[in-house]
Design a protein around this motif. Sequence first.
Motif, PDB file in Angstrom:
ATOM      1  N   LEU A  27       0.620  -1.165   0.031  1.00  0.00           N
ATOM      2  CA  LEU A  27       0.305  -0.438   0.258  1.00  0.00           C
ATOM      3  C   LEU A  27       1.014   1.049  -0.383  1.00  0.00           C
ATOM      4  CD1 LEU A  27      -2.421  -0.732   2.680  1.00  0.00           C
ATOM      5  CD2 LEU A  27      -2.744  -0.970   0.124  1.00  0.00           C
ATOM      6  N   LEU A  28       1.695   1.071   0.715  1.00  0.00           N
ATOM      7  CA  LEU A  28       2.825   2.566   0.686  1.00  0.00           C
ATOM      8  C   LEU A  28       3.590   2.897  -0.472  1.00  0.00           C
ATOM      9  CD1 LEU A  28       4.571   1.767   4.197  1.00  0.00           C
ATOM     10  CD2 LEU A  28       2.515   3.511   4.043  1.00  0.00           C
ATOM     11  N   ARG A  29       4.312   1.674  -1.610  1.00  0.00           N
ATOM     12  CA  ARG A  29       3.902   1.917  -2.674  1.00  0.00           C
ATOM     13  C   ARG A  29       3.777   2.323  -3.437  1.00  0.00           C
ATOM     14  NH1 ARG A  29       6.053  -3.949  -5.470  1.00  0.00           N
ATOM     15  NH2 ARG A  29       4.604  -2.918  -6.956  1.00  0.00           N
ATOM     16  N   THR A  30       2.512   1.757  -3.358  1.00  0.00           N
ATOM     17  CA  THR A  30       0.949   2.714  -4.428  1.00  0.00           C
ATOM     18  C   THR A  30       1.193   4.724  -3.748  1.00  0.00           C
ATOM     19  OG1 THR A  30      -0.340   1.112  -4.296  1.00  0.00           O
ATOM     20  CG2 THR A  30      -1.065   2.865  -4.670  1.00  0.00           C
ATOM     21  N   ALA A  31       1.249   4.304  -2.402  1.00  0.00           N
ATOM     22  CA  ALA A  31       1.497   5.921  -1.882  1.00  0.00           C
ATOM     23  C   ALA A  31       2.540   6.890  -2.964  1.00  0.00           C
ATOM     24  CB  ALA A  31       1.187   6.440  -0.894  1.00  0.00           C
ATOM     25  N   ILE A  32       3.743   6.156  -2.539  1.00  0.00           N
ATOM     26  CA  ILE A  32       4.917   6.765  -3.086  1.00  0.00           C
ATOM     27  C   ILE A  32       4.830   7.006  -4.447  1.00  0.00           C
ATOM     28  CG2 ILE A  32       7.278   6.400  -3.332  1.00  0.00           C
ATOM     29  CD1 ILE A  32       7.511   4.791  -0.780  1.00  0.00           C
ATOM     30  N   ARG A  33       4.215   5.950  -5.377  1.00  0.00           N
ATOM     31  CA  ARG A  33       3.868   6.002  -6.950  1.00  0.00           C
ATOM     32  C   ARG A  33       3.388   6.999  -7.180  1.00  0.00           C
ATOM     33  NH1 ARG A  33       0.398   3.934 -10.046  1.00  0.00           N
ATOM     34  NH2 ARG A  33      -1.172   2.414  -8.131  1.00  0.00           N
ATOM     35  N   ARG A  34       2.185   7.446  -6.744  1.00  0.00           N
ATOM     36  CA  ARG A  34       1.354   8.671  -6.695  1.00  0.00           C
ATOM     37  C   ARG A  34       1.929   9.637  -6.101  1.00  0.00           C
ATOM     38  NH1 ARG A  34      -4.836   6.149  -4.711  1.00  0.00           N
ATOM     39  NH2 ARG A  34      -4.825   4.575  -6.339  1.00  0.00           N
ATOM     40  N   ARG A  35       2.842   9.609  -5.169  1.00  0.00           N
ATOM     41  CA  ARG A  35       3.880  11.375  -4.751  1.00  0.00           C
ATOM     42  C   ARG A  35       4.860  11.227  -5.994  1.00  0.00           C
ATOM     43  NH1 ARG A  35       5.432  13.820  -0.500  1.00  0.00           N
ATOM     44  NH2 ARG A  35       3.608  13.304   0.384  1.00  0.00           N
ATOM     45  N   VAL A  36       5.017  10.808  -6.212  1.00  0.00           N
ATOM     46  CA  VAL A  36       6.413  11.458  -7.315  1.00  0.00           C
ATOM     47  C   VAL A  36       5.535  11.042  -8.656  1.00  0.00           C
ATOM     48  CG1 VAL A  36       7.972   9.945  -9.276  1.00  0.00           C
ATOM     49  CG2 VAL A  36       8.033   8.829  -6.524  1.00  0.00           C
ATOM     50  N   ALA A  37       4.654  10.588  -9.378  1.00  0.00           N
ATOM     51  CA  ALA A  37       3.882  11.325 -10.570  1.00  0.00           C
ATOM     52  C   ALA A  37       3.447  12.683 -10.571  1.00  0.00           C
ATOM     53  CB  ALA A  37       3.169   9.348 -10.851  1.00  0.00           C
ATOM     54  N   GLU A  38       2.918  12.483  -8.960  1.00  0.00           N
ATOM     55  CA  GLU A  38       2.308  14.450  -8.706  1.00  0.00           C
ATOM     56  C   GLU A  38       3.146  15.590  -9.761  1.00  0.00           C
ATOM     57  OE1 GLU A  38       0.411  14.239  -3.967  1.00  0.00           O
ATOM     58  OE2 GLU A  38       2.268  15.205  -4.890  1.00  0.00           O
ATOM     59  N   GLY A  39       2.566  16.163 -10.630  1.00  0.00           N
ATOM     60  CA  GLY A  39       2.730  16.686 -11.562  1.00  0.00           C
ATOM     61  C   GLY A  39       3.610  16.721 -12.569  1.00  0.00           C
ATOM     62  N   LEU A  40       3.235  15.299 -12.321  1.00  0.00           N
ATOM     63  CA  LEU A  40       4.221  14.631 -14.024  1.00  0.00           C
ATOM     64  C   LEU A  40       3.359  14.102 -15.141  1.00  0.00           C
ATOM     65  CD1 LEU A  40       7.378  12.008 -12.760  1.00  0.00           C
ATOM     66  CD2 LEU A  40       7.426  14.850 -13.714  1.00  0.00           C
ATOM     67  N   PRO A  41       4.044  15.125 -16.215  1.00  0.00           N
ATOM     68  CA  PRO A  41       5.038  15.142 -16.910  1.00  0.00           C
ATOM     69  C   PRO A  41       4.471  16.419 -16.668  1.00  0.00           C
ATOM     70  CG  PRO A  41       3.238  15.078 -18.457  1.00  0.00           C
ATOM     71  CD  PRO A  41       2.538  14.713 -17.270  1.00  0.00           C
ATOM     72  N   PHE A  42       5.891  17.508 -16.256  1.00  0.00           N
ATOM     73  CA  PHE A  42       5.826  19.335 -16.094  1.00  0.00           C
ATOM     74  C   PHE A  42       5.261  19.543 -17.180  1.00  0.00           C
ATOM     75  CE2 PHE A  42       9.745  18.317 -14.084  1.00  0.00           C
ATOM     76  CZ  PHE A  42       9.187  17.927 -13.082  1.00  0.00           C
ATOM     77  N   ASP A  43       4.187  20.800 -16.898  1.00  0.00           N
ATOM     78  CA  ASP A  43       3.981  21.795 -18.635  1.00  0.00           C
ATOM     79  C   ASP A  43       5.014  22.829 -18.675  1.00  0.00           C
ATOM     80  OD1 ASP A  43       1.278  20.503 -18.365  1.00  0.00           O
ATOM     81  OD2 ASP A  43       0.688  21.849 -16.869  1.00  0.00           O
ATOM     82  N   GLY A  44       5.216  23.624 -20.017  1.00  0.00           N
ATOM     83  CA  GLY A  44       5.481  24.369 -20.952  1.00  0.00           C
ATOM     84  C   GLY A  44       7.201  23.494 -20.832  1.00  0.00           C
ATOM     85  N   LEU A  45       7.631  22.991 -20.576  1.00  0.00           N
ATOM     86  CA  LEU A  45       9.116  22.884 -20.959  1.00  0.00           C
ATOM     87  C   LEU A  45       8.774  22.848 -23.125  1.00  0.00           C
ATOM     88  CD1 LEU A  45       9.889  19.419 -18.513  1.00  0.00           C
ATOM     89  CD2 LEU A  45      10.658  21.869 -18.724  1.00  0.00           C
ATOM     90  N   ASN A  46      10.117  24.238 -23.224  1.00  0.00           N
ATOM     91  CA  ASN A  46      10.007  23.351 -24.565  1.00  0.00           C
ATOM     92  C   ASN A  46      11.370  22.621 -25.173  1.00  0.00           C
ATOM     93  OD1 ASN A  46      10.623  24.303 -27.499  1.00  0.00           O
ATOM     94  ND2 ASN A  46      10.028  26.528 -27.043  1.00  0.00           N
ATOM     95  N   GLU A  47      11.520  21.742 -26.202  1.00  0.00           N
ATOM     96  CA  GLU A  47      12.698  20.964 -26.201  1.00  0.00           C
ATOM     97  C   GLU A  47      13.050  21.759 -26.960  1.00  0.00           C
ATOM     98  OE1 GLU A  47      12.497  17.090 -28.499  1.00  0.00           O
ATOM     99  OE2 GLU A  47      10.349  16.733 -27.728  1.00  0.00           O
ATOM    100  N   ASP A  48      12.717  22.760 -27.268  1.00  0.00           N
ATOM    101  CA  ASP A  48      14.060  23.516 -28.056  1.00  0.00           C
ATOM    102  C   ASP A  48      14.968  24.553 -27.533  1.00  0.00           C
ATOM    103  OD1 ASP A  48      13.377  22.213 -30.770  1.00  0.00           O
ATOM    104  OD2 ASP A  48      11.886  23.266 -30.447  1.00  0.00           O
ATOM    105  N   GLU A  49      14.702  24.789 -26.104  1.00  0.00           N
ATOM    106  CA  GLU A  49      15.531  25.427 -25.835  1.00  0.00           C
ATOM    107  C   GLU A  49      15.554  25.766 -24.206  1.00  0.00           C
ATOM    108  OE1 GLU A  49      11.920  28.790 -23.954  1.00  0.00           O
ATOM    109  OE2 GLU A  49      12.519  28.387 -26.132  1.00  0.00           O
TER     110      GLU A  49
END
Length: 372
Positions: free
Chosen positions: A197-219
């Motif tokens: 169960l804790l593994r699931t909680a950590i997985r969700r914590r890590v996934a929070e906010g991913l993927p980041f918005d606003g990353l422009n690959e060219d700069e």
Amino acid sequence: MTPRDARYPFLAAARAAVTEAGVDLAELVATDEPAVDRGRERVERALLAGRVDSETPDQWRVEDELLSYPIARILVSLLDSPAAVEKYAAAEAKTAIERLQDDLENAGDELRSTPSAGIDRETLITELGLEGSIRPEREGATTTGDATAGDEPAWFHVGVGTYLELASGARGDGWRLVNRELSDGAVRVEREELFRLLRTAIRRRVAEGLPFDGLNEDEGIAAELEAELTDLRRLLSERTRVGEIDFVARELFPPCIENLLQKAEDGIELEGFEQFTLMAFLTGIGMDADEIVAFCAASSLEPEGIRYQTEYLKADRGTQYPPPSCETLSAYGICHNEDDHWKVAGHPLEYYQQQLETADDVVDWREQAADD
Ligand code: SF4
């Protein structure tokens, strides 16, 4: 930055340590600091082996290890693949739980001399915002099966709401609420189940906010990470054009795969990438976990590891990770281009399919195994 921050980089304390150190990630990437290489390794290991610990841990300083975490999050965001984000978060969680289990086992010895390296269960539960929802069972509260390992209780009570939330993806009837012991609004779980169960909680914590918005690959930072991204994308895109294969004939396996099998059968432990390659090939030719366990029974491969990896190789959308291409296997020293295979095929599965098409009188190993 402490060793504990590096071991559990998703915790608030670790994030605060990075902030306090005033690290400029863009500068770190621009100057190609070791953390960047370790960040790439972190994502690569997540995608290929389902874990994120380094294969060369002595190579990295505490700060490299810790700072590789935000770098890995940027890299996995730039991959632009929901499956990659899922696998990355799952791999971080798996590694963290194994570390927690180690910390708890060693709480009486090593951690006394290196107090900042480990973590205890309560701290982790609190960090994950689950305090009040999980409590250890009172000592002696049950008459059976309540033995303890070290100071760790064998049973816990998890608030039913938290239980339902964290057990929602768990497979098996045993996780269904109707099959659980329930009292005072809490579900009784064994220690190993709590780790799940804790593994699931950590997985969700890590996934929070991913993927980041606003990353422009060219700069900016994304452009600086182009080489690392190219490597990781290659791993993700090594799809081959072979049709569906569902036939097991070891005598037709390409040498790279046969060599790995023999190595395992000689009792030698395969490295992560080698095991990934072997498992991806065997699943790629149609074998399921039970068949692979039987096929590899006389080898250094553990049934539990086989089952985890074959499950992991199936992406959630029904696609499957193929084994790496001949080019990649060559780069990793697994392929020696025996008999000039590259002239025949660029991929172990393609090679195997061609062998199957030209072979006479081959019998599927599964038929032989059923006859034995
Ligand atoms: S050329 Fe490809 S199929 Fe042949 S041994 Fe090397 S990796 Fe395997």
